[in-house]
Design an enzyme around this catalytic site. Structure first.
Site, PDB file in Angstrom:
ATOM      1  N   HIS A   1      16.757  11.427   5.826  1.00 46.43           N
ATOM      2  CA  HIS A   1      15.465  10.828   6.170  1.00 46.43           C
ATOM      3  C   HIS A   1      15.654   9.539   6.982  1.00 46.43           C
ATOM      4  O   HIS A   1      14.808   8.641   6.932  1.00 46.43           O
ATOM      5  CB  HIS A   1      14.639  10.513   4.917  1.00 46.43           C
ATOM      6  CG  HIS A   1      14.422  11.679   4.021  1.00 46.43           C
ATOM      7  ND1 HIS A   1      13.425  12.618   4.225  1.00 46.43           N
ATOM      8  CD2 HIS A   1      15.098  12.087   2.908  1.00 46.43           C
ATOM      9  CE1 HIS A   1      13.484  13.534   3.280  1.00 46.43           C
ATOM     10  NE2 HIS A   1      14.495  13.248   2.469  1.00 46.43           N
TER      11      HIS A   1
ATOM     12  N   SER B   1      23.713  -0.598  32.899  1.00 47.70           N
ATOM     13  CA  SER B   1      22.447  -1.227  33.229  1.00 47.70           C
ATOM     14  C   SER B   1      22.532  -1.867  34.595  1.00 47.70           C
ATOM     15  O   SER B   1      23.586  -2.375  35.001  1.00 47.70           O
ATOM     16  CB  SER B   1      22.089  -2.280  32.178  1.00 47.70           C
ATOM     17  OG  SER B   1      20.950  -3.023  32.578  1.00 47.70           O
TER      18      SER B   1
ATOM     19  N   LYS C   1      26.710  -3.581  29.418  1.00 44.43           N
ATOM     20  CA  LYS C   1      26.037  -2.584  28.602  1.00 44.43           C
ATOM     21  C   LYS C   1      26.662  -1.201  28.843  1.00 44.43           C
ATOM     22  O   LYS C   1      26.950  -0.828  29.974  1.00 44.43           O
ATOM     23  CB  LYS C   1      24.556  -2.544  28.966  1.00 44.43           C
ATOM     24  CG  LYS C   1      23.669  -1.811  27.979  1.00 44.43           C
ATOM     25  CD  LYS C   1      22.202  -2.133  28.294  1.00 44.43           C
ATOM     26  CE  LYS C   1      21.260  -1.493  27.294  1.00 44.43           C
ATOM     27  NZ  LYS C   1      21.148  -0.047  27.513  1.00 44.43           N
TER      28      LYS C   1
ATOM     29  N   GLU D   1      22.968  11.824  26.905  1.00 50.42           N
ATOM     30  CA  GLU D   1      21.618  11.830  27.458  1.00 50.42           C
ATOM     31  C   GLU D   1      21.456  12.909  28.526  1.00 50.42           C
ATOM     32  O   GLU D   1      20.399  13.540  28.626  1.00 50.42           O
ATOM     33  CB  GLU D   1      21.280  10.451  28.014  1.00 50.42           C
ATOM     34  CG  GLU D   1      21.031   9.427  26.911  1.00 50.42           C
ATOM     35  CD  GLU D   1      20.760   8.034  27.435  1.00 50.42           C
ATOM     36  OE1 GLU D   1      20.758   7.854  28.674  1.00 50.42           O
ATOM     37  OE2 GLU D   1      20.550   7.128  26.613  1.00 50.42           O
TER      38      GLU D   1
END
Length: 447
Positions: free
Chosen positions: A178, A308, A314, A321
């Site tokens: 959960h 980025s 980053k 993705e």
């Protein structure tokens, strides 16, 4: 979309050009795998028709040679009809017939084009109809991609995930249910679940042999074999089997094989299931790699590019993705396959090009995405052992290990106090004297 550009040295004829001119809806072309499957059918059909005495040997030889060149990709620019064409795929079938007839005529006479001495319908398409050839080509192309690309890519990914499962077998971390802290597991156990998902996905892909292996070839226009020699289909399919190594056979019932596309629906469902498995795996990887300081940070993934345009240093999960987007496309493709399959009215499905495009694209996407995930992401994953262990030690779910000693209610009290006072379960258990330090080490592991 405009009129399709005509190649300077066109091998196709008027019927193909009319189809290209009249239906330039998307600018999309049918997948090369389908054209290769069509060429394979035409090649084997020409040989069998000669063996059956239905074609002169010189005609058959010319068609066989032309089809062989098509299989090598020499005429890829000649297959110009849009994906969204007549629903039987007649435009695609005639495109192939005309290209091969034109090239066969060039082989025999030195002049391309025309319908003599080799005719696109009477010779290249002999004993065939678009209505049985296109469904057969879809099945052949799908199985070719499944066995040639998808299953090997899945095996590569499974091996990579299994290797990480072994590598991380002793890395203790917190489990999650959960999206909340659960009881501890090892990072290796988590990766073992991922590896099993891919193993099952490959099994589903292999199971498609049984249904996709049935070919409609021999049914001609409506399934009753009009104008086809009774031995044509069995002999042609046997020859295709020898050339490809695929488990092909003539359909038990040609009316079902041409009127319905149930095998394509089953295949689309298996591919959708695999896409969802890959989504689950890559989402887990993204979450575990989130951070590096303000997320979970339990694993590190390879850095492939600056993450980025504005934030230096980053690192984004580029491969996960990209795979998630490919998987979403596969799920959308499945919906299109389902809608295409419902177009089986009476003796023919009339959405075959749509089904072909989406099914073959899905196989290709999942093949490429699985291989890239294995090579560019999973193989380079490393574990942050300290971060993993820290998460276990801080988790309130460790209180579950105390239940056999003190019961559920008392364990819940320990967990509540640890939460209120921002302490670990180990600290509160020692303070409350519910177990010795050695017992806690045995229950929780060394802190």
């Amino acid at each position: 979309m405009g009129t399709v550009r005509v190649p300077e040295d066109a091998y196709y004829g008027a019927q193909t050009q009319r189809a290209a001119d009249n239906f330039p809806i998307s600018g999309l072309r049918l997948p090369p795998a389908l054209n290769r499957a069509l060429a394979r059918i035409k090649k084997c059909a020409a040989r069998v028709n000669a063996d059956l005495g239905l074609l002169e040997k010189k005609t058959s030889d010319a068609i066989v040679r032309a089809a062989g060149e098509a299989l090598e990709g020499k005429f890829d620019d000649q297959f110009i009809v849009d994906v969204f064409q007549t629903g039987s795929g007649t435009s695609a079938n005639m495109n192939m017939n005309e290209v091969l007839a034109s090239r066969a005529n060039e082989i025999l006479t030195g002049k391309k084009g025309g319908k003599s001495p080799v005719h696109p319908n009477d010779h290249v398409n002999k004993c065939q109809s678009s209505n049985d050839v296109i469904p057969s080509a879809i099945h052949i192309a799908a199985l070719t991609l499944i066995h040639g690309r998808l299953i090997p890519s899945l095996e590569k990914l499974r091996k990579s995930l299994s290797a990480k499962s072994r590598e991380f077998a002793d890395v203790k971390k917190i489990g999650r249910t959960h999206l909340q802290d659960a009881v501890p597991i090892t990072l290796g156990q988590e990766f073992s679940g991922h590896a099993r998902q891919i193993e099952l996905g490959a099994e589903r892909a292999r199971d498609l042999d049984r249904r996709l292996g049935e070919l409609a070839l021999g049914g001609t226009a409506v399934g009753n074999g009009l104008n086809a020699h009774p031995d044509f289909a069995s002999q042609t399919i046997a020859l295709i089997c020898r050339e490809t190594g695929l488990p092909l056979r003539e359909a038990k019932n040609h009316f079902a094989a041409q009127a319905a596309q149930d095998a394509a629906v089953e295949a689309g469902g298996a591919l959708k299931t695999l896409a969802l498995s890959l989504m689950k795996i890559t989402d887990d990887i993204r979450w575990m790699a989130s951070g590096p300081r303000c997320g979970f940070g339990e694993i590190h993934i390879p850095s492939l590019q600056p993450g980025s345009s504005i934030m230096p240093g980053k690192i984004n999960p580029v491969i996960p993705e990209s795979l998630l987007q490919a998987a979403a496309q596969v799920i959308g493709n499945d919906a299109a396959i389902v809608m295409g399959a419902r177009s089986g009215h009476f003796e023919l499905n009339t959405a075959l090009p749509l089904i072909a495009h989406n099914l073959l694209q899905s196989i290709s996407l999942l093949s490429a995405a699985s291989g890239v995930l294995a090579e560019k992401c999973v193989a380079g994953i490393s574990a942050d052992r300290e971060k993993c262990l820290s998460g276990v030690e801080k988790s309130l779910s460790l209180s579950a290990a105390l239940i056999p000693l003190i019961g559920y209610d008392r364990a819940a009290e320990i967990a509540g106090k640890a939460h209120r006072e921002n302490k670990t379960i180990r600290q509160v258990a020692l303070e409350e004297d519910v177990a010795s330090r050695s017992d806690l080490d045995r229950l929780f592991g060394d802190g």
